[in-house]
Design a protein around this motif. Structure first.
Motif, PDB file in Angstrom:
ATOM      1  N   ASP A  44      18.090  71.747  47.079  1.00 27.18           N
ATOM      2  CA  ASP A  44      18.819  72.129  48.294  1.00 27.18           C
ATOM      3  C   ASP A  44      20.298  71.742  48.218  1.00 27.18           C
ATOM      4  O   ASP A  44      21.092  72.175  49.049  1.00 27.18           O
ATOM      5  CB  ASP A  44      18.234  71.434  49.531  1.00 27.18           C
ATOM      6  N   LEU A  45      20.665  70.910  47.247  1.00 25.48           N
ATOM      7  CA  LEU A  45      22.016  70.356  47.161  1.00 25.48           C
ATOM      8  C   LEU A  45      22.816  70.984  46.028  1.00 25.48           C
ATOM      9  O   LEU A  45      22.257  71.561  45.098  1.00 25.48           O
ATOM     10  CB  LEU A  45      21.938  68.842  46.955  1.00 25.48           C
ATOM     11  N   THR A  46      24.140  70.828  46.098  1.00 23.49           N
ATOM     12  CA  THR A  46      25.042  71.313  45.052  1.00 23.49           C
ATOM     13  C   THR A  46      25.573  70.118  44.288  1.00 23.49           C
ATOM     14  O   THR A  46      26.450  69.389  44.774  1.00 23.49           O
ATOM     15  CB  THR A  46      26.213  72.099  45.673  1.00 23.49           C
ATOM     16  N   GLU A  47      25.044  69.908  43.105  1.00 22.44           N
ATOM     17  CA  GLU A  47      25.448  68.781  42.267  1.00 22.44           C
ATOM     18  C   GLU A  47      26.772  69.095  41.571  1.00 22.44           C
ATOM     19  O   GLU A  47      27.080  70.254  41.294  1.00 22.44           O
ATOM     20  CB  GLU A  47      24.356  68.549  41.225  1.00 22.44           C
ATOM     21  N   ILE A  48      27.575  68.048  41.272  1.00 19.80           N
ATOM     22  CA  ILE A  48      28.791  68.280  40.500  1.00 19.80           C
ATOM     23  C   ILE A  48      28.392  68.746  39.096  1.00 19.80           C
ATOM     24  O   ILE A  48      27.268  68.533  38.645  1.00 19.80           O
ATOM     25  CB  ILE A  48      29.711  67.036  40.427  1.00 19.80           C
ATOM     26  N   SER A  49      29.333  69.363  38.405  1.00 20.72           N
ATOM     27  CA  SER A  49      29.065  69.860  37.052  1.00 20.72           C
ATOM     28  C   SER A  49      28.845  68.716  36.082  1.00 20.72           C
ATOM     29  O   SER A  49      29.521  67.689  36.148  1.00 20.72           O
ATOM     30  CB  SER A  49      30.245  70.700  36.561  1.00 20.72           C
ATOM     31  N   ALA A  50      27.914  68.920  35.162  1.00 14.64           N
ATOM     32  CA  ALA A  50      27.671  67.935  34.109  1.00 14.64           C
ATOM     33  C   ALA A  50      28.832  67.973  33.123  1.00 14.64           C
ATOM     34  O   ALA A  50      29.491  69.000  32.958  1.00 14.64           O
ATOM     35  CB  ALA A  50      26.364  68.247  33.395  1.00 14.64           C
ATOM     36  N   GLY A  51      29.066  66.837  32.489  1.00 17.41           N
ATOM     37  CA  GLY A  51      30.101  66.751  31.470  1.00 17.41           C
ATOM     38  C   GLY A  51      30.961  65.521  31.653  1.00 17.41           C
ATOM     39  O   GLY A  51      30.976  64.908  32.720  1.00 17.41           O
ATOM     40  N   ASN A  52      31.654  65.141  30.587  1.00 18.63           N
ATOM     41  CA  ASN A  52      32.559  63.986  30.604  1.00 18.63           C
ATOM     42  C   ASN A  52      31.854  62.699  31.015  1.00 18.63           C
ATOM     43  O   ASN A  52      32.414  61.859  31.702  1.00 18.63           O
ATOM     44  CB  ASN A  52      33.782  64.256  31.487  1.00 18.63           C
ATOM     45  N   GLY A  53      30.611  62.572  30.578  1.00 18.05           N
ATOM     46  CA  GLY A  53      29.839  61.366  30.868  1.00 18.05           C
ATOM     47  C   GLY A  53      28.860  61.515  32.019  1.00 18.05           C
ATOM     48  O   GLY A  53      27.982  60.666  32.198  1.00 18.05           O
ATOM     49  N   TYR A  54      28.985  62.579  32.796  1.00 17.41           N
ATOM     50  CA  TYR A  54      28.038  62.804  33.887  1.00 17.41           C
ATOM     51  C   TYR A  54      26.940  63.741  33.389  1.00 17.41           C
ATOM     52  O   TYR A  54      27.214  64.835  32.901  1.00 17.41           O
ATOM     53  CB  TYR A  54      28.698  63.403  35.129  1.00 17.41           C
ATOM     54  N   THR A  55      25.694  63.305  33.524  1.00 19.10           N
ATOM     55  CA  THR A  55      24.539  64.082  33.093  1.00 19.10           C
ATOM     56  C   THR A  55      23.921  64.783  34.291  1.00 19.10           C
ATOM     57  O   THR A  55      23.756  64.160  35.352  1.00 19.10           O
ATOM     58  CB  THR A  55      23.488  63.144  32.451  1.00 19.10           C
ATOM     59  N   ALA A  56      23.584  66.062  34.121  1.00 21.95           N
ATOM     60  CA  ALA A  56      22.918  66.801  35.200  1.00 21.95           C
ATOM     61  C   ALA A  56      21.700  66.017  35.670  1.00 21.95           C
ATOM     62  O   ALA A  56      20.926  65.512  34.866  1.00 21.95           O
ATOM     63  CB  ALA A  56      22.504  68.180  34.721  1.00 21.95           C
ATOM     64  N   GLY A  57      21.553  65.883  36.965  1.00 18.61           N
ATOM     65  CA  GLY A  57      20.448  65.125  37.544  1.00 18.61           C
ATOM     66  C   GLY A  57      20.832  63.704  37.885  1.00 18.61           C
ATOM     67  O   GLY A  57      20.107  63.009  38.585  1.00 18.61           O
ATOM     68  N   GLY A  58      21.972  63.247  37.376  1.00 23.04           N
ATOM     69  CA  GLY A  58      22.446  61.900  37.720  1.00 23.04           C
ATOM     70  C   GLY A  58      21.896  60.824  36.809  1.00 23.04           C
ATOM     71  O   GLY A  58      21.507  61.086  35.676  1.00 23.04           O
ATOM     72  N   ILE A  59      21.874  59.592  37.328  1.00 24.21           N
ATOM     73  CA  ILE A  59      21.442  58.440  36.535  1.00 24.21           C
ATOM     74  C   ILE A  59      20.242  57.746  37.172  1.00 24.21           C
ATOM     75  O   ILE A  59      20.092  57.730  38.382  1.00 24.21           O
ATOM     76  CB  ILE A  59      22.589  57.422  36.329  1.00 24.21           C
ATOM     77  N   ALA A  60      19.428  57.183  36.303  1.00 19.10           N
ATOM     78  CA  ALA A  60      18.249  56.437  36.768  1.00 19.10           C
ATOM     79  C   ALA A  60      18.678  55.176  37.497  1.00 19.10           C
ATOM     80  O   ALA A  60      19.696  54.561  37.161  1.00 19.10           O
ATOM     81  CB  ALA A  60      17.367  56.082  35.582  1.00 19.10           C
ATOM     82  N   VAL A  61      17.899  54.811  38.494  1.00 21.51           N
ATOM     83  CA  VAL A  61      18.152  53.625  39.305  1.00 21.51           C
ATOM     84  C   VAL A  61      16.960  52.685  39.133  1.00 21.51           C
ATOM     85  O   VAL A  61      15.810  53.127  39.177  1.00 21.51           O
ATOM     86  CB  VAL A  61      18.274  54.006  40.801  1.00 21.51           C
ATOM     87  N   THR A  62      17.241  51.417  38.965  1.00 14.72           N
ATOM     88  CA  THR A  62      16.176  50.428  38.852  1.00 14.72           C
ATOM     89  C   THR A  62      15.902  49.813  40.219  1.00 14.72           C
ATOM     90  O   THR A  62      16.820  49.342  40.893  1.00 14.72           O
ATOM     91  CB  THR A  62      16.560  49.319  37.855  1.00 14.72           C
ATOM     92  N   VAL A  63      14.649  49.833  40.621  1.00  6.76           N
ATOM     93  CA  VAL A  63      14.241  49.216  41.885  1.00  6.76           C
ATOM     94  C   VAL A  63      14.056  47.724  41.631  1.00  6.76           C
ATOM     95  O   VAL A  63      13.265  47.323  40.785  1.00  6.76           O
ATOM     96  CB  VAL A  63      12.925  49.837  42.408  1.00  6.76           C
TER      97      VAL A  63
END
Length: 136
Positions: A44-63
């Protein structure tokens, strides 16, 4: 830290067993388009473009903690770091937490930083560890 906004569908998804916040894989993704509290899944959301260190889907978070005490539930997360390399990230304003284990990448909540931010080459953006939600 900005106030956490919880998506409307989150409580129903918890009641229906969609989330196991202590065990599921959670991620932070970046967007520059304001999420609506009525959004339910990552698509439902518009993610920023992948590249320059940003991976599509974002980064994992540790609980670091998923527990209740005296009837109050809290979800605490470890710090998460985005690092730009080879160029700048696209501008973002919102950081969205979603459940990557859930079948449709169900949304949990988001932070609004109040203005667009561009992470430039070689720099980092750190989300400080702490309680993301309480009394969900």
């Amino acid at each position: 830290m900005p106030t956490v906004q919880i998506f409307n569908s989150f409580k129903e998804a918890v009641a229906e067993g969609v989330h196991d916040l202590g065990a599921d894989s959670l991620k932070f993704m970046l967007t520059n388009v304001a999420p609506s509290l009525s959004n339910t899944v990552k698509a439902d959301l518009t993610e920023i473009s992948a590249g320059n260190g940003y991976t599509a889907g974002g980064i994992a978070v540790t609980v670091s903690s998923s527990a209740q005490t005296g009837g109050t539930y809290s979800l605490a997360l470890d710090s998460a770091t985005f690092t730009a390399s080879g160029g700048s990230f696209a501008e973002f304003r919102y950081i969205v937490l979603y459940n990557d284990t859930a079948g449709s990448d169900e949304l949990i909540g988001f932070l609004d930083y109040g203005a667009g931010y561009t992470l430039t080459d070689g720099n980092t953006f750190v989300l400080t560890a702490g309680t993301f939600l309480t009394n969900a």
